[in-house]
Design an enzyme around this catalytic site. Structure first.
Site: not given
Ligand code: KIV
Length: 289
Positions: A52-53, A91, A121, A190
């Site tokens: 989703d970045s 995602d 994810k 992360e």
């Protein structure tokens, strides 16, 4: 002897487990479109995360919160058309799994049924266990995500490294163990101190995939725009740029603009021709002869 190419060996979640067992590093990159997915797949990267970045690097939002299921499915479909070997992970966007377990399962299922993904994810630990268990119970592999979880950016007070106190680090370890027990096939860590990520990796039988979590994880993931030096707004400390495409793109665009303005482009070799006879007939037909 057959001339047909060797069959492509698809990466599965079982490969994640076996690589961890053998101590082999896993490779993962994000991709959001057909062409990039083809390049990543052909480079032999184990897994493609349609993160989703994309909200930040493709759609221009300042964080990932505005990204919708519609956005994700659209980009996942493009990626799935470009990749045949890598394990494809979609995602789950903000609010697609946090509110109701039933929604979480249905939305996770859409990534596989409508968008060609192999797994999903989602972010979070103990507070997401019901959703994780239900999605896995529906036969959908889940990759966990702990540490800096960007969908909680406002709760975390910004994009900051996590697990920097003993208590916070212990909580991440506990969450990792809970996600493993719930059946996740791996966990993204992360922006977590390298020692903590390495310790967590040693305590799990499933692989950890680090981003800003040092070399002691079982694999690494980066946002492809960061790796290629395409995103000029901000570069996190943990990114290594393997190219400087932003600069190269700017130079190419400037050269194009200058050549068009000076009449250098298009040149003869970029143009189509009409045979002389056809040209003369054309002039006749339009009353110019
Ligand atoms: O959205 C994303 O690209 C991610 C990676 C940074 C792990 O979650």
């Amino acid at each position: 002897m057959s001339n047909s190419p060797a069959p492509i060996k698809k990466v599965t979640t079982a490969v994640f487990r076996s690589k961890k067992k053998r101590g082999e590093q896993l490779t993962m990159l994000t991709a959001y479109d057909y062409l990039t997915a083809r390049a990543v797949d052909q480079a032999g990267i184990d897994s493609i995360l349609v993160g989703d970045s994309l909200g930040m690097v493709v759609l221009g939002y300042s964080n990932t919160l505005p990204v919708t299921m519609g956005d994700m499915l659209h980009h996942c479909r493009a990626v799935s058309r470009g990749a045949s070997r890598s394990l494809l992970i979609g995602d789950m966007p903000f609010l697609s799994y946090q509110a109701e377990t039933g929604d979480a399962v249905r939305n996770a299922g859409r990534f596989l049924q409508e968008a060609g993904m192999d797994a999903v994810k989602l972010e979070g630990g103990r507070e997401r266990l019901d959703a994780v268990r239900a999605i896995i119970g529906a036969g959908i592999p889940v990759l966990g995500h702990l540490g800096l979880t960007p969908q909680s950016v406002h709760q975390l007070g910004g994009f900051k490294a996590q697990g920097k106190t003993a208590g916070a680090a212990k909580r991440i370890l506990e969450d990792a163990l809970l996600l493993e027990e719930a059946g996740c096939f791996g966990i993204v860590l992360e922006s977590v101190p390298a020692r903590i990520a390495s310790y967590i990796s040693s305590r799990l039988t499933i692989p950890t995939i680090g981003i800003g979590a040092g070399g002691g994880c079982d694999g690494q993931v980066l946002v492809i725009h960061d790796l290629l030096g395409m995103y000029d707004r901000f570069t996190p400390k943990f990114v290594k740029k393997y190219a400087e495409l932003h600069g190269e793109i700017s130079q190419a665009l400037l050269a194009y603009k200058q050549e068009v303005e000076r009449g250098v482009f298009p040149a003869q070799e970029h143009t189509f021709t009409i045979p002389d006879g056809e040209w003369e007939q054309f002039l006749e037909q339009v009353g110019e002869s």
